[in-house]
Motif scaffolding. Structure first.
Motif, short mmCIF file in Angstrom:
data_model
loop_
_atom_site.label_atom_id
_atom_site.label_comp_id
_atom_site.label_asym_id
_atom_site.label_seq_id
_atom_site.Cartn_x
_atom_site.Cartn_y
_atom_site.Cartn_z
N THR A 1 2.32 0.49 4.60
CA THR A 1 2.56 -0.38 5.76
C THR A 1 1.63 -1.58 5.68
OG1 THR A 1 3.14 1.54 7.10
CG2 THR A 1 2.57 -0.48 8.28
N VAL A 2 2.21 -2.75 5.90
CA VAL A 2 1.41 -3.97 5.95
C VAL A 2 1.34 -4.39 7.41
CG1 VAL A 2 1.23 -6.37 5.20
CG2 VAL A 2 2.13 -4.66 3.62
N ARG A 3 0.16 -4.41 7.96
CA ARG A 3 -0.04 -4.81 9.37
C ARG A 3 -0.35 -6.31 9.40
NH1 ARG A 3 0.04 -0.38 12.16
NH2 ARG A 3 -0.75 1.59 11.33
N ASN B 1 -2.93 -13.27 8.41
CA ASN B 1 -3.82 -12.56 7.51
C ASN B 1 -3.46 -11.06 7.54
OD1 ASN B 1 -5.84 -12.10 5.71
ND2 ASN B 1 -7.47 -12.17 7.24
N PRO B 2 -2.54 -10.62 6.68
CA PRO B 2 -2.09 -9.23 6.70
C PRO B 2 -3.12 -8.27 6.13
CG PRO B 2 -1.07 -10.39 4.88
CD PRO B 2 -1.86 -11.41 5.65
N ALA B 3 -3.02 -7.00 6.52
CA ALA B 3 -3.89 -5.94 6.00
C ALA B 3 -3.01 -4.76 5.62
CB ALA B 3 -4.90 -5.54 7.05
N THR B 4 -3.27 -4.17 4.46
CA THR B 4 -2.47 -3.05 3.98
C THR B 4 -3.05 -1.73 4.45
OG1 THR B 4 -1.91 -4.33 2.03
CG2 THR B 4 -1.52 -1.98 1.90
N VAL C 1 6.95 -1.11 3.79
CA VAL C 1 7.46 -1.44 2.46
C VAL C 1 8.06 -0.18 1.85
CG1 VAL C 1 6.85 -2.41 0.21
CG2 VAL C 1 5.65 -3.18 2.25
N TRP C 2 9.28 -0.29 1.32
CA TRP C 2 9.98 0.86 0.81
C TRP C 2 9.45 1.32 -0.56
CZ3 TRP C 2 14.42 -2.71 2.22
CH2 TRP C 2 14.68 -2.63 3.60
N ASP C 3 9.02 0.37 -1.38
CA ASP C 3 8.55 0.69 -2.73
C ASP C 3 7.05 0.41 -2.81
OD1 ASP C 3 8.01 0.94 -5.41
OD2 ASP C 3 9.62 -0.40 -6.08
N ARG C 4 6.29 1.44 -3.07
CA ARG C 4 4.82 1.35 -3.11
C ARG C 4 4.34 0.27 -4.09
NH1 ARG C 4 3.47 6.78 -3.01
NH2 ARG C 4 2.76 6.69 -0.89
N THR C 5 5.11 -0.01 -5.15
CA THR C 5 4.66 -0.95 -6.18
C THR C 5 4.68 -2.41 -5.72
OG1 THR C 5 6.87 -1.14 -7.14
CG2 THR C 5 5.42 0.58 -8.04
N VAL C 6 5.36 -2.72 -4.63
CA VAL C 6 5.43 -4.11 -4.18
C VAL C 6 4.60 -4.40 -2.92
CG1 VAL C 6 7.66 -4.58 -5.25
CG2 VAL C 6 7.58 -3.78 -2.90
N VAL C 7 3.81 -3.41 -2.49
CA VAL C 7 2.99 -3.60 -1.28
C VAL C 7 2.05 -4.80 -1.44
CG1 VAL C 7 1.21 -2.59 0.19
CG2 VAL C 7 3.14 -1.20 -0.55
N GLY C 8 1.37 -4.89 -2.59
CA GLY C 8 0.45 -6.01 -2.84
C GLY C 8 1.17 -7.34 -2.84
N ALA C 9 2.38 -7.37 -3.42
CA ALA C 9 3.16 -8.62 -3.46
C ALA C 9 3.58 -9.04 -2.05
CB ALA C 9 4.39 -8.44 -4.36
N GLN D 1 14.34 -7.55 2.24
CA GLN D 1 14.97 -6.74 1.20
C GLN D 1 13.99 -5.77 0.54
OE1 GLN D 1 17.20 -9.04 -1.64
NE2 GLN D 1 18.52 -9.91 -0.07
N VAL D 2 12.71 -5.85 0.90
CA VAL D 2 11.74 -4.91 0.33
C VAL D 2 11.07 -4.03 1.39
CG1 VAL D 2 11.25 -6.31 -1.72
CG2 VAL D 2 9.86 -6.61 0.34
N GLY D 3 11.37 -4.28 2.65
CA GLY D 3 10.78 -3.47 3.71
C GLY D 3 11.39 -3.79 5.05
#
Length: 188
Positions: free
Chosen positions: A100-102, A93-96, A72-80, A56-58
């Protein structure tokens, strides 16, 4: 109570199909070393004041065999999103990279493959238990009908044989689904 054998078998089939779907859903969450969007299905993200499913966020994509990306559609939730994937217990182990979170999918160790195969086995056993529970309900309904003299003893034998045959088919489906998943997990 079912009016005839076909009604009873249709109801039991519908309920056993539900058990099979539940098993497939459970097994889709087990990672097999290959990237699959289903892998991130259980991940929930803290966003907008509540926990929401990652979907629901990406959007989740599979650009290559051992990589997932989450746009991720909303830049503010990338970290979350990154935190939620890292804390999900999936060993990822994701990387931003911008929005885009890889998510690289590491190769599985032999020990981890065996652990996943055991988990798949537990899911399959739970699937069989669900199917047998549906069979038990069908047998109880049949006995109740015979006790009330709604069906004869000969009909009861026919009905119980049909219920057992249906159950055997679904137990075989569970075994086949498990065998496929185990093969996928053990594949290097």
């Amino acid at each position: 109570m079912p009016a005839d054998l076909n009604d009873l078998l249709a109801d039991l089939t519908r309920r056993m199909d539900g058990a099979i779907e539940s098993l497939r859903r459970d097994l889709s969450g087990l990672r097999s070393g290959r990237a699959s969007p289903n892998l991130l299905e259980p991940v929930r993200v803290e966003a907008y004041g509540s926990e929401v499913p990652l979907s629901q966020v990406g959007s989740i994509a599979v650009p290559e065999a051992r990589m997932l990306t989450v746009s991720v559609w909303d830049r503010t939730v990338v970290g979350a999103v990154e935190r939620a994937i890292r804390d999900s217990g999936l060993g990822l182990n994701p990387a931003t990279d911008g929005q885009t979170v890889r998510v690289p999918i590491p190769a599985l160790t032999e020990e981890r493959r065996n652990e996943l195969a055991r988990a798949a086995s537990r899911y399959a056993e739970n699937g069989k238990i669900s199917v047998r529970g549906v069979r038990r309900d069908g047998m109880e309904q049949t006995k109740a009908l015979e006790k009330k003299s709604d069906i004869s003893q000969d009909d009861m034998k026919t009905w119980t044989d049909a219920i057992q045959k249906l159950t055997d088919q679904y137990i075989k489906k569970v075994d086949d689904i498990f065998a496929d998943k185990e093969r996928e997990i053990k594949q290097v």
